[in-house]
Design a protein around this motif. Structure first.
Motif, PDB file in Angstrom:
ATOM      1  N   VAL A  49      15.027 101.275  54.822  1.00  0.00           N
ATOM      2  CA  VAL A  49      14.927  99.995  55.519  1.00  0.00           C
ATOM      3  C   VAL A  49      14.147 100.137  56.826  1.00  0.00           C
ATOM      4  O   VAL A  49      13.212  99.387  57.090  1.00  0.00           O
ATOM      5  CB  VAL A  49      16.326  99.435  55.819  1.00  0.00           C
ATOM      6  CG1 VAL A  49      16.235  98.177  56.679  1.00  0.00           C
ATOM      7  CG2 VAL A  49      17.084  99.142  54.534  1.00  0.00           C
ATOM      8  N   VAL A  65      11.740  93.792  55.501  1.00  0.00           N
ATOM      9  CA  VAL A  65      12.593  93.451  56.656  1.00  0.00           C
ATOM     10  C   VAL A  65      11.796  93.288  57.947  1.00  0.00           C
ATOM     11  O   VAL A  65      12.381  92.945  58.982  1.00  0.00           O
ATOM     12  CB  VAL A  65      13.700  94.501  56.862  1.00  0.00           C
ATOM     13  CG1 VAL A  65      14.521  94.663  55.585  1.00  0.00           C
ATOM     14  CG2 VAL A  65      13.147  95.830  57.331  1.00  0.00           C
ATOM     15  N   MET A  84      20.086  92.792  62.517  1.00  0.00           N
ATOM     16  CA  MET A  84      19.628  92.081  61.329  1.00  0.00           C
ATOM     17  C   MET A  84      19.683  90.591  61.611  1.00  0.00           C
ATOM     18  O   MET A  84      20.780  90.041  61.833  1.00  0.00           O
ATOM     19  CB  MET A  84      20.515  92.446  60.132  1.00  0.00           C
ATOM     20  CG  MET A  84      20.528  93.945  59.842  1.00  0.00           C
ATOM     21  SD  MET A  84      21.836  94.450  58.680  1.00  0.00           S
ATOM     22  CE  MET A  84      21.418  93.502  57.229  1.00  0.00           C
ATOM     23  N   VAL A  87      19.341  86.775  57.973  1.00  0.00           N
ATOM     24  CA  VAL A  87      19.675  87.528  56.768  1.00  0.00           C
ATOM     25  C   VAL A  87      19.681  86.638  55.542  1.00  0.00           C
ATOM     26  O   VAL A  87      19.912  85.412  55.633  1.00  0.00           O
ATOM     27  CB  VAL A  87      21.028  88.252  56.920  1.00  0.00           C
ATOM     28  CG1 VAL A  87      20.921  89.324  57.999  1.00  0.00           C
ATOM     29  CG2 VAL A  87      22.148  87.275  57.248  1.00  0.00           C
ATOM     30  N   ASP A  91      19.852  90.705  51.161  1.00  0.00           N
ATOM     31  CA  ASP A  91      20.129  91.767  52.131  1.00  0.00           C
ATOM     32  C   ASP A  91      21.525  92.360  51.939  1.00  0.00           C
ATOM     33  O   ASP A  91      21.860  93.365  52.575  1.00  0.00           O
ATOM     34  CB  ASP A  91      20.009  91.235  53.559  1.00  0.00           C
ATOM     35  CG  ASP A  91      18.596  90.841  53.932  1.00  0.00           C
ATOM     36  OD1 ASP A  91      18.433  89.831  54.640  1.00  0.00           O
ATOM     37  OD2 ASP A  91      17.651  91.541  53.517  1.00  0.00           O
ATOM     38  N   TYR A  95      24.862  99.726  53.628  1.00  0.00           N
ATOM     39  CA  TYR A  95      23.855 100.293  54.516  1.00  0.00           C
ATOM     40  C   TYR A  95      24.344 101.643  55.035  1.00  0.00           C
ATOM     41  O   TYR A  95      25.492 101.774  55.471  1.00  0.00           O
ATOM     42  CB  TYR A  95      23.599  99.357  55.695  1.00  0.00           C
ATOM     43  CG  TYR A  95      22.780  98.146  55.310  1.00  0.00           C
ATOM     44  CD1 TYR A  95      23.341  97.120  54.558  1.00  0.00           C
ATOM     45  CD2 TYR A  95      21.450  98.031  55.687  1.00  0.00           C
ATOM     46  CE1 TYR A  95      22.586  96.014  54.190  1.00  0.00           C
ATOM     47  CE2 TYR A  95      20.686  96.933  55.331  1.00  0.00           C
ATOM     48  CZ  TYR A  95      21.267  95.930  54.583  1.00  0.00           C
ATOM     49  OH  TYR A  95      20.512  94.836  54.215  1.00  0.00           O
TER      50      TYR A  95
END
Length: 132
Positions: A49, A65, A84, A87, A91, A95
């Motif tokens: 990411v 992203v 973030m 979103v 997504d 993570y």
């Protein structure tokens, strides 16, 4: 023992914002060359990411992203964050932050992204759920 500790899971609505954190001990943090965030959806491969070189603070993002996520670091707290914004349901994922003492050079990372195979230290994972 070196370890990365991540913040707890979170749920947010589409269009909302959230921040993930990844903390290390001072010795671990100070020895890292780069730290990155990856995400994995059920049944899919883990994907990179964002990444940051902890020395100069240079940052890199996956195209999916860019403009919505921001990776940052706080040297005083030995931590890396992933902000973030805006979103989307896609997504939603687990993570994970990761780090290593020797990372690919910036020109490799800029073109190819960061491979999870080159990073040896991993956080426990944080579940992010984005509801529509």
């Amino acid at each position: 023992q070196a370890q990365l500790v991540q913040s707890a899971g979170v749920s947010v609505q589409t269009g909302g914002s959230l921040s993930l954190s990844c903390s290390a001990s001072p010795d671990t943090y100070n020895s890292t060359d780069c730290m990155g965030w990856f995400r994995q959806q059920p049944g899919k491969v883990r994907r990179w990411v964002a990444a940051i070189y902890t020395g100069p603070g240079d940052t890199y993002y996956h195209d999916s992203v860019k403009g919505r996520f921001t990776i940052s670091q706080d040297h005083a707290k030995n931590a890396v964050y992933l902000q973030m914004n805006d979103v989307k349901p896609e997504d939603s994922a687990t993570y994970a932050c990761a780090a290593d003492v020797k990372c690919p050079p910036w020109h490799v990372l800029k073109v190819a992204g960061l491979s999870d195979k080159v990073l040896k230290l991993w956080g426990q994972g944080t579940l992010v759920n984005v509801s529509s």
